[in-house]
Design a protein around this motif. Sequence first.
Motif, PDB file in Angstrom:
ATOM      1  N   GLU A 133      -9.855  19.534 -26.544  1.00 47.16           N
ATOM      2  CA  GLU A 133     -11.292  19.545 -26.830  1.00 47.16           C
ATOM      3  C   GLU A 133     -11.814  18.127 -27.005  1.00 47.16           C
ATOM      4  N   SER A 134     -11.008  17.281 -27.645  1.00 42.77           N
ATOM      5  CA  SER A 134     -11.384  15.869 -27.807  1.00 42.77           C
ATOM      6  C   SER A 134     -11.432  15.153 -26.456  1.00 42.77           C
ATOM      7  N   ARG A 135     -10.444  15.418 -25.600  1.00 43.99           N
ATOM      8  CA  ARG A 135     -10.416  14.794 -24.272  1.00 43.99           C
ATOM      9  C   ARG A 135     -11.582  15.246 -23.409  1.00 43.99           C
ATOM     10  N   VAL A 136     -11.907  16.532 -23.490  1.00 42.00           N
ATOM     11  CA  VAL A 136     -13.024  17.054 -22.704  1.00 42.00           C
ATOM     12  C   VAL A 136     -14.341  16.464 -23.198  1.00 42.00           C
ATOM     13  N   ALA A 137     -14.485  16.308 -24.515  1.00 49.36           N
ATOM     14  CA  ALA A 137     -15.695  15.692 -25.062  1.00 49.36           C
ATOM     15  C   ALA A 137     -15.858  14.264 -24.541  1.00 49.36           C
ATOM     16  N   SER A 138     -14.753  13.526 -24.491  1.00 50.56           N
ATOM     17  CA  SER A 138     -14.812  12.157 -23.948  1.00 50.56           C
ATOM     18  C   SER A 138     -15.167  12.166 -22.468  1.00 50.56           C
ATOM     19  N   ALA A 139     -14.621  13.143 -21.729  1.00 50.91           N
ATOM     20  CA  ALA A 139     -14.931  13.257 -20.302  1.00 50.91           C
ATOM     21  C   ALA A 139     -16.413  13.559 -20.097  1.00 50.91           C
ATOM     22  N   PHE A 140     -16.977  14.405 -20.966  1.00 55.30           N
ATOM     23  CA  PHE A 140     -18.401  14.700 -20.890  1.00 55.30           C
ATOM     24  C   PHE A 140     -19.231  13.453 -21.149  1.00 55.30           C
ATOM     25  N   ASP A 141     -18.810  12.648 -22.110  1.00 47.52           N
ATOM     26  CA  ASP A 141     -19.534  11.405 -22.412  1.00 47.52           C
ATOM     27  C   ASP A 141     -19.551  10.479 -21.195  1.00 47.52           C
ATOM     28  N   ARG A 142     -18.475  10.505 -20.403  1.00 44.03           N
ATOM     29  CA  ARG A 142     -18.415   9.631 -19.230  1.00 44.03           C
ATOM     30  C   ARG A 142     -19.191  10.200 -18.046  1.00 44.03           C
ATOM     31  N   ILE A 143     -19.186  11.533 -17.909  1.00 37.68           N
ATOM     32  CA  ILE A 143     -19.807  12.140 -16.735  1.00 37.68           C
ATOM     33  C   ILE A 143     -21.303  12.363 -16.930  1.00 37.68           C
ATOM     34  N   GLU A 144     -21.763  12.480 -18.185  1.00 41.74           N
ATOM     35  CA  GLU A 144     -23.172  12.780 -18.447  1.00 41.74           C
ATOM     36  C   GLU A 144     -24.124  11.700 -17.921  1.00 41.74           C
ATOM     37  N   GLN A 175      -3.748  22.120 -16.399  1.00 40.76           N
ATOM     38  CA  GLN A 175      -2.316  22.338 -16.183  1.00 40.76           C
ATOM     39  C   GLN A 175      -1.571  22.388 -17.515  1.00 40.76           C
ATOM     40  N   GLU A 176      -1.934  21.506 -18.447  1.00 35.86           N
ATOM     41  CA  GLU A 176      -1.272  21.485 -19.748  1.00 35.86           C
ATOM     42  C   GLU A 176      -1.603  22.735 -20.555  1.00 35.86           C
ATOM     43  N   MET A 177      -2.851  23.191 -20.460  1.00 35.84           N
ATOM     44  CA  MET A 177      -3.282  24.348 -21.237  1.00 35.84           C
ATOM     45  C   MET A 177      -2.638  25.633 -20.729  1.00 35.84           C
ATOM     46  N   VAL A 178      -2.635  25.809 -19.414  1.00 33.65           N
ATOM     47  CA  VAL A 178      -2.133  27.057 -18.836  1.00 33.65           C
ATOM     48  C   VAL A 178      -0.625  26.998 -18.608  1.00 33.65           C
ATOM     49  N   ARG A 212     -11.781  29.502 -27.592  1.00 31.32           N
ATOM     50  CA  ARG A 212     -11.684  28.061 -27.341  1.00 31.32           C
ATOM     51  C   ARG A 212     -11.185  27.782 -25.932  1.00 31.32           C
ATOM     52  N   GLN A 213     -10.253  28.621 -25.463  1.00 29.17           N
ATOM     53  CA  GLN A 213      -9.742  28.454 -24.104  1.00 29.17           C
ATOM     54  C   GLN A 213     -10.847  28.687 -23.077  1.00 29.17           C
ATOM     55  N   VAL A 214     -11.624  29.755 -23.265  1.00 29.98           N
ATOM     56  CA  VAL A 214     -12.717  30.062 -22.332  1.00 29.98           C
ATOM     57  C   VAL A 214     -13.755  28.940 -22.336  1.00 29.98           C
ATOM     58  N   ALA A 215     -14.102  28.441 -23.528  1.00 32.37           N
ATOM     59  CA  ALA A 215     -15.079  27.356 -23.626  1.00 32.37           C
ATOM     60  C   ALA A 215     -14.577  26.101 -22.905  1.00 32.37           C
ATOM     61  N   LEU A 216     -13.292  25.794 -23.086  1.00 36.62           N
ATOM     62  CA  LEU A 216     -12.718  24.634 -22.407  1.00 36.62           C
ATOM     63  C   LEU A 216     -12.740  24.806 -20.895  1.00 36.62           C
ATOM     64  N   GLU A 217     -12.389  25.997 -20.425  1.00 36.52           N
ATOM     65  CA  GLU A 217     -12.363  26.245 -18.987  1.00 36.52           C
ATOM     66  C   GLU A 217     -13.747  26.087 -18.376  1.00 36.52           C
ATOM     67  N   ARG A 218     -14.783  26.530 -19.091  1.00 34.48           N
ATOM     68  CA  ARG A 218     -16.152  26.378 -18.604  1.00 34.48           C
ATOM     69  C   ARG A 218     -16.546  24.901 -18.523  1.00 34.48           C
ATOM     70  N   LYS A 219     -16.201  24.158 -19.552  1.00 32.33           N
ATOM     71  CA  LYS A 219     -16.532  22.729 -19.566  1.00 32.33           C
ATOM     72  C   LYS A 219     -15.771  21.979 -18.471  1.00 32.33           C
ATOM     73  N   LEU A 220     -14.505  22.337 -18.282  1.00 37.39           N
ATOM     74  CA  LEU A 220     -13.711  21.693 -17.240  1.00 37.39           C
ATOM     75  C   LEU A 220     -14.267  22.013 -15.853  1.00 37.39           C
ATOM     76  N   ALA A 221     -14.721  23.258 -15.658  1.00 38.28           N
ATOM     77  CA  ALA A 221     -15.324  23.637 -14.378  1.00 38.28           C
ATOM     78  C   ALA A 221     -16.603  22.838 -14.135  1.00 38.28           C
ATOM     79  N   LEU A 222     -17.397  22.629 -15.199  1.00 39.33           N
ATOM     80  CA  LEU A 222     -18.632  21.848 -15.060  1.00 39.33           C
ATOM     81  C   LEU A 222     -18.328  20.389 -14.723  1.00 39.33           C
TER      82      LEU A 222
END
Length: 269
Positions: A133-144, A175-178, A212-222
């Motif tokens: 979740e922390s890594r995805v938040a950082s990725a969002f900060d970079r992609i936004e 890959q790490e999550m699944v 949390r898994q579903v929320a992460l998957e949605r964010k990763l897809a975005l």
Amino acid sequence: MSTTEHPHFELKARALLLGRYLDPRRLDQFEPLAINPLVVAVANGGHAVLLRSGAVVLFGVAPADEITFVAQLRAFVKEPLERTEHEDLLLTIDPKRTEGVERDRVVLLNTEIARLQVIADILGKSVLLAEQESRVASAFDRIEPLANRLRRHGRGNSDAKTLIRQIGEALAIQQEMVGRGEVGDKPEVIWERSDLERLYLNLEAEYEIRERQVALERKLALINDTAGTLLDLLQSKRSIRVEWYIVVLIVVEIALTLYDMFFHARISH
């Protein structure tokens, strides 16, 4: 840890995410008490459950012994984390009470290995999801900012390497999550001990693992979609630029040909 000697007592569980991967097959220096996931004894008392996701869950281990044991594990951790994620849980062991989640603790009938494996599975998934979740938040900060620039100006302004890195990061998290974390899967002990499924489901709901898994998957897809769209636009822009270069070269070649024809025509006259 025996319920006959201690009919009612408390036990602390502590989960630590040490790195991206921990290979239990290399841990032959420890004598296994159970496998899938691997459970070992810790010196001076307590147990440790070692998970492929890079997490270790300790039960009844003193702080000093925790430091020593984790230091032993460092050699088997791939891509260690700079900041260790952790999760603490208080367990009340009481054979006379109903097993399940109670406010800030979990009540267990006893401390048999199978029950510790169930607890460890959930805590290991929770610390893995927290780090992701922390890594995805950082990725969002970079992609936004890239998406906002596209919205405001109708064009992106990033290089292909940055966008490909964003896509690679998203794929690595998935890959790490699944794969290694097996976040969507039940632990093997549940298939062997159906009486522990209720405990597992209660813990899964308490830590909101599936949500949390579903929320992460949605964010990763975005993130994937955004980076992929920007990459397509960048490649299209480059293709158009190449086409213009070709047009310019053709025009220059025609102009040179016409000039050559005109020059020779004047000489012949």
